[in-house]
Design a protein around this motif. Structure first.
Motif, short mmCIF file in Angstrom:
data_model
loop_
_atom_site.label_atom_id
_atom_site.label_comp_id
_atom_site.label_asym_id
_atom_site.label_seq_id
_atom_site.Cartn_x
_atom_site.Cartn_y
_atom_site.Cartn_z
N GLU A 1 0.83 -1.20 0.00
CA GLU A 1 0.00 0.00 0.00
C GLU A 1 0.87 1.26 0.00
O GLU A 1 0.52 2.27 -0.62
N ALA A 2 2.01 1.19 0.67
CA ALA A 2 2.87 2.36 0.81
C ALA A 2 3.43 2.84 -0.53
O ALA A 2 3.77 4.01 -0.68
N PHE A 3 3.52 1.94 -1.50
CA PHE A 3 4.11 2.30 -2.79
C PHE A 3 3.32 3.43 -3.47
O PHE A 3 3.88 4.23 -4.21
N TYR A 4 2.02 3.50 -3.20
CA TYR A 4 1.16 4.47 -3.87
C TYR A 4 1.26 5.87 -3.26
O TYR A 4 0.83 6.85 -3.87
N SER A 5 1.79 5.97 -2.06
CA SER A 5 1.88 7.28 -1.39
C SER A 5 3.25 7.45 -0.74
O SER A 5 3.38 7.73 0.46
N HIS A 6 4.27 7.25 -1.53
CA HIS A 6 5.63 7.24 -1.01
C HIS A 6 6.58 7.84 -2.03
O HIS A 6 6.34 7.76 -3.24
N ILE A 7 7.65 8.46 -1.54
CA ILE A 7 8.70 8.93 -2.43
C ILE A 7 9.49 7.72 -2.92
O ILE A 7 10.02 6.95 -2.12
N LEU A 8 9.55 7.54 -4.23
CA LEU A 8 10.21 6.39 -4.83
C LEU A 8 11.52 6.80 -5.48
O LEU A 8 11.69 7.95 -5.90
N THR A 9 12.43 5.86 -5.58
CA THR A 9 13.68 6.09 -6.29
C THR A 9 13.68 5.22 -7.55
O THR A 9 13.60 3.99 -7.47
#
Length: 208
Positions: free
Chosen positions: A58-66
């Motif tokens: 779930e965190a992937f949708y509202s997280h800063i990604l690299t």
């Protein structure tokens, strides 16, 4: 802010169009694009299995990604995801570049906690009705939460919680309320007696 780290290795791609995207998918690659900021938009491809695994969180949708584009890291957020209508597999992903000094607007899930011990549920026999599962927030990238908790422990029967009742993390605001709290303070959850129980209570009251 979350301590979860999401990092994906992706490849830059030159060929675009439906035909090129179809060929990528046959190679178990997902076409995507990175846009925003001062740099030009960049077309990329992502390994299907790596993206599917990341999307399970779930965190992937509202997280800063690299995103490591051919070895060069870029900080982004997931802005749009197109899925296959039948298989639900990802078909295309849009990523937006983030700048540590500028606010971003993202949708963040709500986690309703202490439902079973809420006064309106445990002591008064009500049931929780969730009306809103996520909210749109504005914040600096460093303050972006994975989710926002809504504590239900003190919620009583027939009480309706609104956006303004959410306790926000520091530096985070709700975009909906910025348009005017009076007309945009939408309900997010409530506790009421089950319909059947309401009818029984009404009958008992009439009999008395």
């Amino acid at each position: 802010m979350s301590t979860t780290d999401f990092s994906l290795n992706v490849q830059a791609r030159d060929l675009q169009g439906k035909g090129a995207s179809r060929r990528l998918r046959h190679q178990n690659l997902v076409p995507g694009v990175i846009y925003g900021g001062a740099a030009a938009a960049q077309s990329i491809s992502i390994r299907l299995n790596e993206l599917v695994k990341a999307l399970e969180s779930e965190a992937f949708y509202s997280h800063i990604l690299t995103l490591n584009v051919d070895g060069k890291a870029q900080q982004v957020v997931l802005k749009a995801l197109q899925r296959h209508p039948a298989k639900n597999s990802p078909l295309h992903a849009d990523f937006f570049r983030v700048d540590a000094t500028h606010d971003i607007v993202m949708r963040v899930p709500l986690h309703f906690v202490n439902q079973e011990t809420a006064v309106g549920v445990k002591q008064q026999g009500g049931q929780l009705s969730v009306l809103v599962s996520d909210v749109e927030v504005r914040t600096l990238p460093s303050n972006l939460p994975e989710f926002i908790e809504v504590d239900l422990s003190a919620t009583v029967l027939d009480q309706v919680l609104h956006l303004s009742d959410i306790k926000l993390p520091k530096g985070v605001t709700l975009t909906q309320l910025s348009h005017g709290a009076d007309s945009h303070d939408l309900p997010i959850a409530s506790i009421h007696l089950p319909k059947g129980q309401k009818a029984d209570d009404a009958e008992d009251a009439a009999a008395e």
